[in-house]
Design a protein around this motif. Structure first.
Motif, PDB file in Angstrom:
ATOM      1  N   CYS A 176     -10.655   1.068   3.802  1.00  0.00           N
ATOM      2  CA  CYS A 176     -11.747   1.029   3.519  1.00  0.00           C
ATOM      3  C   CYS A 176     -12.534  -0.241   2.944  1.00  0.00           C
ATOM      4  N   THR A 177     -14.130   0.445   3.357  1.00  0.00           N
ATOM      5  CA  THR A 177     -14.656  -1.236   3.613  1.00  0.00           C
ATOM      6  C   THR A 177     -14.983  -2.182   2.469  1.00  0.00           C
ATOM      7  N   ALA A 223      -6.428   3.603  -5.465  1.00  0.00           N
ATOM      8  CA  ALA A 223      -6.896   2.235  -6.330  1.00  0.00           C
ATOM      9  C   ALA A 223      -6.295   1.020  -6.226  1.00  0.00           C
ATOM     10  N   LEU A 224      -6.037   0.492  -4.945  1.00  0.00           N
ATOM     11  CA  LEU A 224      -6.190  -1.222  -4.548  1.00  0.00           C
ATOM     12  C   LEU A 224      -7.253  -1.516  -4.971  1.00  0.00           C
ATOM     13  N   GLY A 225      -8.270  -1.067  -4.384  1.00  0.00           N
ATOM     14  CA  GLY A 225      -9.574  -1.697  -4.536  1.00  0.00           C
ATOM     15  C   GLY A 225      -9.946  -2.236  -6.093  1.00  0.00           C
ATOM     16  N   ASP A 226      -9.189  -1.209  -7.142  1.00  0.00           N
ATOM     17  CA  ASP A 226      -9.315  -1.061  -8.721  1.00  0.00           C
ATOM     18  C   ASP A 226      -8.645  -2.271  -8.413  1.00  0.00           C
ATOM     19  N   ALA A 227      -7.692  -3.038  -8.364  1.00  0.00           N
ATOM     20  CA  ALA A 227      -6.240  -3.376  -8.615  1.00  0.00           C
ATOM     21  C   ALA A 227      -6.640  -4.794  -8.465  1.00  0.00           C
ATOM     22  N   GLN A 257     -14.477   2.507  -5.684  1.00  0.00           N
ATOM     23  CA  GLN A 257     -15.752   2.338  -4.515  1.00  0.00           C
ATOM     24  C   GLN A 257     -14.154   3.358  -2.722  1.00  0.00           C
ATOM     25  N   THR A 258     -13.328   2.786  -3.407  1.00  0.00           N
ATOM     26  CA  THR A 258     -12.432   2.925  -2.531  1.00  0.00           C
ATOM     27  C   THR A 258     -11.643   4.460  -2.890  1.00  0.00           C
ATOM     28  N   ILE A 259     -10.726   4.694  -1.178  1.00  0.00           N
ATOM     29  CA  ILE A 259      -9.834   6.104  -0.887  1.00  0.00           C
ATOM     30  C   ILE A 259      -9.007   6.065  -2.756  1.00  0.00           C
ATOM     31  N   ILE A 269       1.262  -1.239  -0.082  1.00  0.00           N
ATOM     32  CA  ILE A 269      -0.131  -0.048   0.066  1.00  0.00           C
ATOM     33  C   ILE A 269       0.580   1.057  -0.328  1.00  0.00           C
ATOM     34  N   CYS A 270       2.114   1.506   0.403  1.00  0.00           N
ATOM     35  CA  CYS A 270       2.778   2.363   0.451  1.00  0.00           C
ATOM     36  C   CYS A 270       3.089   2.635  -0.650  1.00  0.00           C
ATOM     37  N   GLY A 271       2.968   1.946  -1.896  1.00  0.00           N
ATOM     38  CA  GLY A 271       3.339   2.546  -3.737  1.00  0.00           C
ATOM     39  C   GLY A 271       2.191   3.724  -3.588  1.00  0.00           C
ATOM     40  N   GLU A 272       1.542   3.858  -2.739  1.00  0.00           N
ATOM     41  CA  GLU A 272       0.026   4.642  -3.333  1.00  0.00           C
ATOM     42  C   GLU A 272       0.648   5.888  -2.930  1.00  0.00           C
ATOM     43  N   GLU A 273       0.935   7.571  -3.500  1.00  0.00           N
ATOM     44  CA  GLU A 273       1.979   8.277  -3.306  1.00  0.00           C
ATOM     45  C   GLU A 273       1.904   9.125  -1.522  1.00  0.00           C
ATOM     46  N   SER A 274       0.361   8.993  -0.881  1.00  0.00           N
ATOM     47  CA  SER A 274      -0.017   9.337  -0.078  1.00  0.00           C
ATOM     48  C   SER A 274       0.040   9.138   0.830  1.00  0.00           C
TER      49      SER A 274
END
Length: 428
Positions: free
Chosen positions: A347-348, A391-395, A387-389, A172-177
């Motif tokens: 995210c749920t 892109a991991l959900g889309d991934a 539906q998530t904060i 998840i830490c690959g996501e910039e924020s």
């Protein structure tokens, strides 16, 4: 194939040292900028003109991103951050840049910092990359010793300090924020946007985050010119790019080719499919991007628009090749388990949905599949998408939807017979 590309010199002996880097023109751009006091806006315009897009996966125009910082109040502290976390399955280019060409990243970060008005930068490196970390930190030490980093660089009054920060193996830490949260010592979870990092980033200050390959390309682009770089590629996909090619091929590795090169040519460069087998499928941009059938891939080129038109994404250029021995049920079960394990749980839809996807596929692969499981998988995946904060959900969802779309017959066979249509192996 172009005669010149961005990372040509990394094959030289001791390519990672300052001596070798400078012998090939390294730091000449940085020195020229400092000596001539090049206006930051001029640098940003050159990067815009080059057509360089982020090499970390999203493909956002680098010059445009840098341009966001020109409106930030000049009195504010600003940061530049390099994302070297590289946790996407199938991606292994950035660690080689750090291993063999670390000074290009250092120079690229220094130039980027100057362009956006930052006086400090961080390279967030995946903690398992011990050799790349050592090489990068040695490059920083060499640059400081040569007065190319630090306070009052080369007597020009320009300041830039560069630091490394180690990740701890969280995808998840690959996501910039989430990466910024981690640098700040917090749990690595994505932030709501807006505000974007260019407005409120590291420690609440304006911040630009770029991928390792993106920043390492900057010195060569500015040295050879924006036109040179943009003409290497095709419209909307400027330059050359590193592709990490893995899977059922004879020569897996990193290959730098002009954008727009055909997949067929890339496959030939990588040694082709192993003897006695046929190409079956390709994931063109890392495990989070939709899978495409082999015959589709053989007709398309390696650039953003061509792959998007075919129904997938270029991503980070992480090409996973699968031959006719691959059980697509097993492959998807492994991919979905990965995203279930790596969801941060914020995210749920992602926290619960990735678990559902992994458990359903586990059930199918272990001979307990139900007739409505494929519809259920599609329903859950569609419920996660968008539906998530972050892109991991889309991934997690896109591989499920694409595997079922392209290879539905294999999943139906496994559910009905309790064994693989491809290998004949019974469920575990």
């Amino acid at each position: 194939m172009a005669n010149e590309v961005c990372f040509q010199h990394i094959h030289l002996e001791n390519a990672w040292t300052l001596k070798v880097y400078e012998s090939t023109g390294g730091y000449s751009v940085w020195r020229k900028i400092l000596e001539e006091k090049t206006p930051p806006a001029e640098i940003i315009e050159q990067i815009k003109a080059s057509g360089l897009r982020g090499r970390g996966g999203a493909g956002f125009p680098t010059g445009v991103k840098w341009g966001f910082m020109l409106n930030a109040p000049s009195e504010l502290q600003k940061y530049i951050v390099c994302n070297s976390d590289e946790g996407e399955p199938g991606t292994f280019k950035d660690r080689d840049i750090l291993r063999y060409n670390p000074h290009a990243v250092v120079e690229g970060m220094a130039i980027g910092a100057y362009a956006i008005g930052a006086t400090a930068g961080y390279n967030y490196i995946r903690g398992e990359f011990w050799e790349p970390i050592q090489r990068f930190e040695e490059a920083i030490r060499e640059a400081y010793d040569a007065d190319l980093l630090g306070k009052n660089i080369l007597g020009t009054g320009v300041n830039f300090d560069l630091y490394t920060h180690y990740g701890a193996g969280a995808y998840i830490c690959g996501e910039e924020s989430a990466l910024l949260e981690s640098i700040e010592g917090k749990k690595g979870q994505p932030r709501f946007k807006p505000p974007f990092p260019a407005q409120v980033g590291l420690y609440g200050k304006p911040t630009i985050i770029n991928n390792t390959e993106t920043l390492a390309s900057i010195p060569t682009i500015l040295s050879k010119g924006a036109d040179w770089f943009v003409n290497l590629g095709v419209p909307n996909s400027g330059g050359a790019k590193l592709f990490s090619v893995s899977g059922h091929i004879n020569k897996p590795g990193n290959y730098e080719i002009p954008m727009g090169t055909s997949f067929k040519e890339l496959l030939e460069i990588a040694g082709g499919i192993r003897e006695g087998h046929q190409l079956k499928a390709v994931i063109p941009g890392g495990s989070s991007t939709p899978v495409l059938k082999g015959d589709t891939m053989m007709e398309i080129n390696m650039d953003y628009d061509s792959i998007a038109k075919a129904g997938s994404m270029l991503g980070a250029g992480s090409v996973i090749v699968m031959d006719d021995s691959t059980c697509m049920v097993k492959a998807l079960a492994r991919i979905s388990h990965f995203y279930f394990e790596e969801s941060c749980g914020q995210c749920t839809p992602c926290r619960e949905g990735t678990g559902w996807l992994a458990r359903i596929l586990h059930r199918i692969f272990h001979g307990q599949g139900r007739k409505d499981d494929l519809d259920l998988l599609e329903n859950v995946a569609n419920g996660i998408m968008g539906q998530t904060i972050c892109a991991l959900g889309d991934a997690a969802a896109m591989p499920v939807l694409s595997f079922i779309k392209e290879f539905r017959d294999e999943f139906e066979y496994f559910i009905e017979h309790g064994k693989s249509k491809v290998t004949g192996e019974a469920a575990l």
